[in-house]
Design a protein around this motif. Structure first.
Motif, PDB file in Angstrom:
ATOM      1  N   GLY A 287      -8.954  -9.057  -7.298  1.00 39.43           N
ATOM      2  CA  GLY A 287      -9.607  -8.294  -8.357  1.00 39.43           C
ATOM      3  C   GLY A 287     -10.629  -9.131  -9.110  1.00 39.43           C
ATOM      4  N   ILE A 288     -10.269 -10.393  -9.377  1.00 35.94           N
ATOM      5  CA  ILE A 288     -11.198 -11.296 -10.061  1.00 35.94           C
ATOM      6  C   ILE A 288     -12.429 -11.564  -9.200  1.00 35.94           C
ATOM      7  CG2 ILE A 288     -11.482 -13.669 -10.901  1.00 35.94           C
ATOM      8  CD1 ILE A 288      -8.522 -13.579 -11.743  1.00 35.94           C
ATOM      9  N   GLU A 289     -12.202 -11.822  -7.907  1.00 36.26           N
ATOM     10  CA  GLU A 289     -13.299 -12.115  -6.987  1.00 36.26           C
ATOM     11  C   GLU A 289     -14.177 -10.891  -6.753  1.00 36.26           C
ATOM     12  OE1 GLU A 289     -14.117 -14.881  -5.297  1.00 36.26           O
ATOM     13  OE2 GLU A 289     -12.379 -16.210  -5.306  1.00 36.26           O
ATOM     14  N   ALA A 290     -13.583  -9.695  -6.845  1.00 31.39           N
ATOM     15  CA  ALA A 290     -14.297  -8.467  -6.500  1.00 31.39           C
ATOM     16  C   ALA A 290     -15.574  -8.293  -7.307  1.00 31.39           C
ATOM     17  CB  ALA A 290     -13.386  -7.258  -6.699  1.00 31.39           C
ATOM     18  N   MET A 291     -15.537  -8.648  -8.577  1.00 32.13           N
ATOM     19  CA  MET A 291     -16.702  -8.446  -9.436  1.00 32.13           C
ATOM     20  C   MET A 291     -17.880  -9.327  -9.025  1.00 32.13           C
ATOM     21  SD  MET A 291     -16.165  -5.991 -11.556  1.00 32.13           S
ATOM     22  CE  MET A 291     -15.510  -5.254 -10.054  1.00 32.13           C
ATOM     23  N   ASP A 292     -17.579 -10.483  -8.438  1.00 32.74           N
ATOM     24  CA  ASP A 292     -18.652 -11.363  -7.968  1.00 32.74           C
ATOM     25  C   ASP A 292     -19.170 -10.943  -6.600  1.00 32.74           C
ATOM     26  OD1 ASP A 292     -18.677 -13.003 -10.192  1.00 32.74           O
ATOM     27  OD2 ASP A 292     -17.110 -14.323  -9.407  1.00 32.74           O
ATOM     28  N   LEU A 293     -18.266 -10.404  -5.772  1.00 30.48           N
ATOM     29  CA  LEU A 293     -18.631 -10.091  -4.387  1.00 30.48           C
ATOM     30  C   LEU A 293     -19.270  -8.715  -4.239  1.00 30.48           C
ATOM     31  CD1 LEU A 293     -15.456 -11.425  -2.524  1.00 30.48           C
ATOM     32  CD2 LEU A 293     -17.643 -12.577  -2.825  1.00 30.48           C
ATOM     33  N   LEU A 294     -18.840  -7.767  -5.062  1.00 27.42           N
ATOM     34  CA  LEU A 294     -19.297  -6.386  -4.905  1.00 27.42           C
ATOM     35  C   LEU A 294     -20.696  -6.197  -5.475  1.00 27.42           C
ATOM     36  CD1 LEU A 294     -18.258  -3.610  -3.918  1.00 27.42           C
ATOM     37  CD2 LEU A 294     -17.472  -3.181  -6.252  1.00 27.42           C
ATOM     38  N   LYS A 295     -21.572  -5.607  -4.648  1.00 27.05           N
ATOM     39  CA  LYS A 295     -22.937  -5.290  -5.075  1.00 27.05           C
ATOM     40  C   LYS A 295     -23.059  -3.768  -5.169  1.00 27.05           C
ATOM     41  CE  LYS A 295     -23.744  -9.652  -4.761  1.00 27.05           C
ATOM     42  NZ  LYS A 295     -23.741 -10.472  -5.979  1.00 27.05           N
ATOM     43  N   TRP A 296     -23.419  -3.283  -6.358  1.00 24.46           N
ATOM     44  CA  TRP A 296     -23.377  -1.843  -6.605  1.00 24.46           C
ATOM     45  C   TRP A 296     -24.391  -1.062  -5.772  1.00 24.46           C
ATOM     46  CZ3 TRP A 296     -19.086  -0.574  -8.804  1.00 24.46           C
ATOM     47  CH2 TRP A 296     -18.463  -1.485  -9.667  1.00 24.46           C
ATOM     48  N   ASN A 297     -25.453  -1.700  -5.317  1.00 34.80           N
ATOM     49  CA  ASN A 297     -26.426  -0.981  -4.496  1.00 34.80           C
ATOM     50  C   ASN A 297     -25.921  -0.745  -3.068  1.00 34.80           C
ATOM     51  OD1 ASN A 297     -26.650  -3.849  -4.230  1.00 34.80           O
ATOM     52  ND2 ASN A 297     -28.546  -3.564  -3.063  1.00 34.80           N
ATOM     53  N   HIS A 298     -24.735  -1.289  -2.760  1.00 39.12           N
ATOM     54  CA  HIS A 298     -24.148  -1.085  -1.435  1.00 39.12           C
ATOM     55  C   HIS A 298     -23.082   0.016  -1.436  1.00 39.12           C
ATOM     56  CE1 HIS A 298     -25.167  -5.598  -0.642  1.00 39.12           C
ATOM     57  NE2 HIS A 298     -26.202  -4.820  -0.362  1.00 39.12           N
ATOM     58  N   LEU A 299     -22.912   0.706  -2.546  1.00 40.69           N
ATOM     59  CA  LEU A 299     -21.822   1.679  -2.660  1.00 40.69           C
ATOM     60  C   LEU A 299     -21.893   2.764  -1.589  1.00 40.69           C
ATOM     61  CD1 LEU A 299     -21.339   2.187  -6.508  1.00 40.69           C
ATOM     62  CD2 LEU A 299     -19.928   0.883  -4.908  1.00 40.69           C
ATOM     63  N   TRP A 300     -23.112   3.246  -1.275  1.00 40.08           N
ATOM     64  CA  TRP A 300     -23.228   4.296  -0.256  1.00 40.08           C
ATOM     65  C   TRP A 300     -22.744   3.790   1.094  1.00 40.08           C
ATOM     66  CZ3 TRP A 300     -25.982   3.750   4.220  1.00 40.08           C
ATOM     67  CH2 TRP A 300     -26.877   2.661   4.287  1.00 40.08           C
ATOM     68  N   ALA A 301     -23.097   2.544   1.420  1.00 43.80           N
ATOM     69  CA  ALA A 301     -22.694   1.957   2.699  1.00 43.80           C
ATOM     70  C   ALA A 301     -21.181   1.714   2.738  1.00 43.80           C
ATOM     71  CB  ALA A 301     -23.442   0.649   2.939  1.00 43.80           C
ATOM     72  N   ILE A 302     -20.612   1.324   1.599  1.00 51.67           N
ATOM     73  CA  ILE A 302     -19.160   1.117   1.513  1.00 51.67           C
ATOM     74  C   ILE A 302     -18.428   2.430   1.764  1.00 51.67           C
ATOM     75  CG2 ILE A 302     -17.281   0.584  -0.099  1.00 51.67           C
ATOM     76  CD1 ILE A 302     -19.217  -1.489  -1.374  1.00 51.67           C
ATOM     77  N   GLY A 303     -18.937   3.524   1.170  1.00 50.07           N
ATOM     78  CA  GLY A 303     -18.330   4.838   1.392  1.00 50.07           C
ATOM     79  C   GLY A 303     -18.386   5.259   2.850  1.00 50.07           C
ATOM     80  N   VAL A 304     -19.529   5.049   3.486  1.00 54.52           N
ATOM     81  CA  VAL A 304     -19.680   5.397   4.908  1.00 54.52           C
ATOM     82  C   VAL A 304     -18.742   4.549   5.756  1.00 54.52           C
ATOM     83  CG1 VAL A 304     -21.260   5.356   6.882  1.00 54.52           C
ATOM     84  CG2 VAL A 304     -22.069   6.175   4.662  1.00 54.52           C
ATOM     85  N   LEU A 305     -18.693   3.257   5.484  1.00 51.20           N
ATOM     86  CA  LEU A 305     -17.840   2.344   6.253  1.00 51.20           C
ATOM     87  C   LEU A 305     -16.363   2.702   6.092  1.00 51.20           C
ATOM     88  CD1 LEU A 305     -17.409  -0.069   8.041  1.00 51.20           C
ATOM     89  CD2 LEU A 305     -17.763  -1.577   6.056  1.00 51.20           C
TER      90      LEU A 305
END
Length: 396
Positions: A287-305
């Protein structure tokens, strides 16, 4: 990560697991993950991280050994063919189909090569039944389904780590992908790990017939869990499969003891404390690492994946079970549907991702972002859906 971080994470884990004992279907991983995200906004905790060495040499052997040692041997014998098929052919099909589907969709838009998509697929291939097995057992009259999901995860963890190790080596060294070389290396790492695990498991487990003190049994199990893993990794083969093989063999040897139940209760008392402690730390740090790793402009791709992982898992399960006449009648579409949603990405995927992040110094932000996003979606969405889905299927 310092001692203050560890104490805080273990204390949080204690509180959440204590609540879980009183509330059925309490989504422990989701809560720990959410708390980790909250802690990431506090500078003192934001700096907490796990290295690949700590994850693989301290966390994984214990987590894997518990799964293997506690898995019912009668179910292991009964469903051995299913576990083997899903953890080998099924796992490879899942990884390559997911990589191909990814390359043909989001890979084109985001310029991810096939090796990159295969690396992501190898991280997302392991399944984690921690948060769904109890739900399946309590909410459906088919306990065998929960056993199969649990057993598949145990074996899948081992083979998927082998796949990840091979693919990560190709990715970081920027080598060309050769299918024959890939399968040769895969077989060497997998069978080498199993062989070392069986040898160490057999040798060390014989000690339990020499001593009759429960505390020494615990010491033997610790030596076996970590010894099998470290020796296998030293020789360049799968420490994960070595630990799983040793744990199963240790469980088999305990059957011959006169006071088997007494020894198992003592061993469970130790390992069932260690396991939630390690899982708490892993989920919170993710959870701590997630905020550094997650890029919000990739949300559409994350949903598709995420949707692709579900579709591919369903197709592979359906194909494997349809290929064997005996399984064709045993596993209905309803069962396959439940197994699809029960294939949550969790502990092993987290370990692989954090381990790769620590090991790889190149530019792989896109891979980190997509992978962490899908793991979070899987934990949240699948954990929350599996219970109402089992209930709905029972009445339709």
């Amino acid at each position: 990560m310092n001692a203050y971080h560890l104490i805080t994470f273990v204390a949080i884990g204690f509180i959440i697991y204590a609540i879980d004992k009183r509330k059925e279907y309490f989504p422990v991983p989701i809560i720990l993950l959410t708390l980790g995200i909250a802690l990431s906004f506090i500078p003192f905790y934001a700096e907490a991280e796990l290295t690949k060495k700590i994850i693989f040499e301290w966390f994984l052997p214990a987590i894997l050994f518990v799964s293997a040692y506690q898995f019912p041997l009668k179910d292991f014998k009964k469903y051995f063919g299913v576990f083997t098929a899903l953890a080998t052919v099924g796992m490879l099909l899942t990884a390559f189909l997911l990589a191909g589907a990814m390359a043909a969709t989001i890979g084109i838009a985001l310029s991810i090569g096939f090796i990159g998509t295969l690396l992501i697929a190898s991280i997302l291939t392991p399944t984690d039944p921690v948060s769904v097995v109890n739900i399946l057992k309590k909410s459906t009259d088919k306990a065998q389904l929960a056993d199969i999901v649990e057993g598949e995860s145990m074996f899948n963890d081992g083979t998927s780590v082998v796949l990840f190790t091979v693919v990560a080596g190709i990715y970081t060294n920027e080598q060309n992908f050769a299918i024959l070389t890939f399968f040769k290396e895969f077989a060497l790492v997998a069978f080498g790990g199993l062989a070392i695990g069986l040898v160490i498991g057999y040798t060390v487990s014989k000690i339990i017939h020499v001593t009759h003190h429960e505390e020494y049994q615990v010491m033997v199990s610790v030596v076996m869990a970590y010894g099998a893993f470290l020796v296998a990794e030293h020789f360049g083969v799968s420490g994960v499969l070595a630990t799983v093989a040793a744990g199963l063999l240790f469980s088999y040897e305990i059957q011959d003891l006169e006071n088997e139940e007494k020894y198992r209760n003592y061993l469970d008392g130790f390992w069932e404390v260690v396991n939630p402690v390690l899982l708490s730390i892993l989920f919170i740090v993710m959870g701590i690492e997630a905020m550094d790793l997650l890029k919000w402009n990739h949300l559409w791709a994350i949903g598709v994946l995420f949707l692709l992982t579900l579709v591919v898992r369903f197709l592979v399960l359906y194909g494997v079970f349809q290929a064997i006449p005996k399984w064709r009648h045993e596993f209905s579409l309803k069962n396959i549907n439940l197994m699809t949603w029960a294939g949550i990405k969790g502990t092993m995927s987290i370990a692989l991702l954090l381990g790769f992040k620590d090991q790889y110094s190149g530019e792989a932000e896109l891979i980190f972002s997509l992978t962490i996003g899908v793991i979070i979606l899987s934990l949240v969405v699948q954990s929350l859906i599996i219970y109402p889905l089992t209930k709905w299927q029972q009445h339709h």
